[in-house]
Design a protein around this motif. Sequence first.
Motif, PDB file in Angstrom:
ATOM      1  N   LEU A 286       0.827  -1.203   0.000  1.00 43.18           N
ATOM      2  CA  LEU A 286       0.000   0.000   0.000  1.00 43.18           C
ATOM      3  C   LEU A 286       0.865   1.259   0.000  1.00 43.18           C
ATOM      4  CD1 LEU A 286      -2.961   0.790   0.015  1.00 43.18           C
ATOM      5  CD2 LEU A 286      -2.945   0.659   2.515  1.00 43.18           C
ATOM      6  N   ARG A 287       1.959   1.241   0.744  1.00 49.21           N
ATOM      7  CA  ARG A 287       2.885   2.375   0.747  1.00 49.21           C
ATOM      8  C   ARG A 287       3.518   2.546  -0.638  1.00 49.21           C
ATOM      9  NH1 ARG A 287       4.398   4.398   5.798  1.00 49.21           N
ATOM     10  NH2 ARG A 287       3.606   3.204   7.585  1.00 49.21           N
ATOM     11  N   ALA A 288       3.843   1.441  -1.292  1.00 52.73           N
ATOM     12  CA  ALA A 288       4.402   1.521  -2.648  1.00 52.73           C
ATOM     13  C   ALA A 288       3.393   2.133  -3.613  1.00 52.73           C
ATOM     14  CB  ALA A 288       4.822   0.136  -3.123  1.00 52.73           C
ATOM     15  N   ALA A 289       2.123   1.772  -3.455  1.00 51.63           N
ATOM     16  CA  ALA A 289       1.080   2.344  -4.319  1.00 51.63           C
ATOM     17  C   ALA A 289       0.950   3.840  -4.090  1.00 51.63           C
ATOM     18  CB  ALA A 289      -0.250   1.633  -4.059  1.00 51.63           C
ATOM     19  N   ASN A 290       1.104   4.279  -2.849  1.00 55.19           N
ATOM     20  CA  ASN A 290       1.097   5.717  -2.567  1.00 55.19           C
ATOM     21  C   ASN A 290       2.213   6.432  -3.327  1.00 55.19           C
ATOM     22  OD1 ASN A 290      -1.085   5.710  -0.793  1.00 55.19           O
ATOM     23  ND2 ASN A 290      -0.040   7.047   0.659  1.00 55.19           N
ATOM     24  N   ALA A 291       3.404   5.829  -3.313  1.00 56.05           N
ATOM     25  CA  ALA A 291       4.530   6.411  -4.043  1.00 56.05           C
ATOM     26  C   ALA A 291       4.266   6.419  -5.542  1.00 56.05           C
ATOM     27  CB  ALA A 291       5.808   5.644  -3.728  1.00 56.05           C
ATOM     28  N   ASP A 292       3.585   5.381  -6.046  1.00 60.20           N
ATOM     29  CA  ASP A 292       3.241   5.343  -7.476  1.00 60.20           C
ATOM     30  C   ASP A 292       2.340   6.513  -7.859  1.00 60.20           C
ATOM     31  OD1 ASP A 292       4.714   3.066  -7.931  1.00 60.20           O
ATOM     32  OD2 ASP A 292       3.026   1.697  -7.653  1.00 60.20           O
ATOM     33  N   ILE A 293       1.447   6.913  -6.958  1.00 59.59           N
ATOM     34  CA  ILE A 293       0.592   8.071  -7.237  1.00 59.59           C
ATOM     35  C   ILE A 293       1.446   9.328  -7.376  1.00 59.59           C
ATOM     36  CG2 ILE A 293      -1.204   9.559  -6.266  1.00 59.59           C
ATOM     37  CD1 ILE A 293      -2.486   7.099  -5.039  1.00 59.59           C
ATOM     38  N   GLY A 294       2.456   9.464  -6.501  1.00 67.00           N
ATOM     39  CA  GLY A 294       3.368  10.597  -6.613  1.00 67.00           C
ATOM     40  C   GLY A 294       4.097  10.610  -7.943  1.00 67.00           C
ATOM     41  N   ILE A 295       4.492   9.438  -8.425  1.00 67.95           N
ATOM     42  CA  ILE A 295       5.168   9.340  -9.732  1.00 67.95           C
ATOM     43  C   ILE A 295       4.226   9.773 -10.849  1.00 67.95           C
ATOM     44  CG2 ILE A 295       6.251   7.753 -11.355  1.00 67.95           C
ATOM     45  CD1 ILE A 295       7.038   6.029  -8.910  1.00 67.95           C
ATOM     46  N   GLU A 345      -5.202   7.704 -13.018  1.00 67.63           N
ATOM     47  CA  GLU A 345      -6.435   7.025 -12.604  1.00 67.63           C
ATOM     48  C   GLU A 345      -6.176   5.555 -12.285  1.00 67.63           C
ATOM     49  OE1 GLU A 345      -9.012   7.709 -15.879  1.00 67.63           O
ATOM     50  OE2 GLU A 345      -9.582   9.748 -15.251  1.00 67.63           O
ATOM     51  N   GLU A 346      -5.294   4.943 -13.077  1.00 67.30           N
ATOM     52  CA  GLU A 346      -4.985   3.521 -12.847  1.00 67.30           C
ATOM     53  C   GLU A 346      -4.289   3.313 -11.506  1.00 67.30           C
ATOM     54  OE1 GLU A 346      -2.333  -0.145 -14.737  1.00 67.30           O
ATOM     55  OE2 GLU A 346      -2.257   1.849 -15.627  1.00 67.30           O
ATOM     56  N   VAL A 347      -3.235   4.096 -11.213  1.00 61.20           N
ATOM     57  CA  VAL A 347      -2.497   3.886  -9.964  1.00 61.20           C
ATOM     58  C   VAL A 347      -3.347   4.280  -8.757  1.00 61.20           C
ATOM     59  CG1 VAL A 347      -0.248   4.130 -11.063  1.00 61.20           C
ATOM     60  CG2 VAL A 347      -1.380   6.156 -10.153  1.00 61.20           C
ATOM     61  N   THR A 348      -4.247   5.272  -8.944  1.00 63.46           N
ATOM     62  CA  THR A 348      -5.142   5.637  -7.841  1.00 63.46           C
ATOM     63  C   THR A 348      -6.124   4.513  -7.542  1.00 63.46           C
ATOM     64  OG1 THR A 348      -4.975   7.988  -8.434  1.00 63.46           O
ATOM     65  CG2 THR A 348      -6.805   7.343  -7.024  1.00 63.46           C
TER      66      THR A 348
END
Length: 448
Positions: A286-295, A345-348
């Motif tokens: 879940l933390r990695a997905a948060n970082a993906d949103i930042g990317i 939208e996908e990473v969110t």
Amino acid sequence: MRKHLFNGVCFVALALAGCSLAPEFQRPQMVIPEGWSSVATAGVDSQGDTKPYWQQLGSEELNRVVETAVAQNLDLEAALHRIEQARAQAKVAGSALYPSIDASAGTTRNYQDLKNTTAARGLGSISYEVDLWGKNRNQLAAANYRADATQYDRDALQLIVAADAATFYTQVLSLNERIRIAQNNLKNAEEVLRITEARFREGSVSGLEVSQQRVAVNNIRAALASLTEQRTTNLNALAILLGQAPQNVQSPKADFVSLKMPEVNLTPPASLLTARPDIESAEAGLRAANADIGIARAAFFPSLTLGADTSIAAGFGSPAAAATSLAANILAPIFTGGRLTGNLEEVTARQKELAAQYQKIVLTSFQEVEDALAALKSNNEQAVLSIGSVRESQNAYDIAKARFDAGAVDYLNLLETQRSLYLAQDNQVSVAQDQLAAFIQLRKALGS
């Protein structure tokens, strides 16, 4: 003028380099129970049990089996290599935070009339993408979190391997004991059949009694064959956990009755969030997905690359000439056909999916503890009843034996009470194994 402009761009870039567009991480909101539904069969301790549970069963042989499984299990070895891959990917992701330096060199030789000339040239370039919006740092963070998740996955797998090794080991011991009891029961039934057939020949019983006893003998033989098969399959499964061929693993030698039934200390439900590796793995994802949103967010903004090129050229016998150029390139997306929006939208959506999965894993962990507690409570109650049944069956057999010795009952009645004793003993062993299995499952569910 060019140099001052370059320095100004560098100053602005460094001022913005601390920015990150990743959302602040928060664990999904959940209602965490304050306690467990049933603690009648276990104590409550905020620290829990610190000693490995298999060591509490009182078997050095079991300790060696679990240690071997943890050291040699092939699934765990594969998981270790997955961790190495994830750490390597994190190194690749982190490389974008550093400058890229390239160099090349070459020589040329020209033939013109009677005069030959030779020249050498060396080229060097440095480029650095300024992390204005935290894209590169979030790429590294996401890779590190995914590497952490693979480590937690291995820890969770190790819990499963240890629990399965302990369960298969105790099952083999219990089946050894049940096979011994079944063999005694078979001898008893065959003796009853011998007496029944003798009485049939004398005309004191009908063929019905003989047929019924033959069926009973065959049923016991079938049950004995089934127990033997179960022991073999459990031993084979244990061998695979140990990373060995089934042909090379010897059956355990310890007696089932030598195993101890430990006490259990329960930790509060909230402690599972940090005690269970599968929950920690879900949180790391879940933390990695948060970082993906930042990317994905950073992709909407301009990117800045700073560069420097140096060229050195010289002919043999001629002085060397050097030239250096500085550059700052800004690239901003204008029209991408919805690619950037779709990616965000996908990473969110992926982050929301992982949040739901995290909640499901936490709820499932609570269920597994409650199920193991219910099983332990039930088996503890059955164990008390089975002990009473064995005690009464033993008492009945002792009375029948005394009466047989005194000539008050015949041998057939003595054998019937002995058969009842064997059945009660078999049930006691089966219930005791279920107790141990429930204890192991409970400790695994607690993450310890």
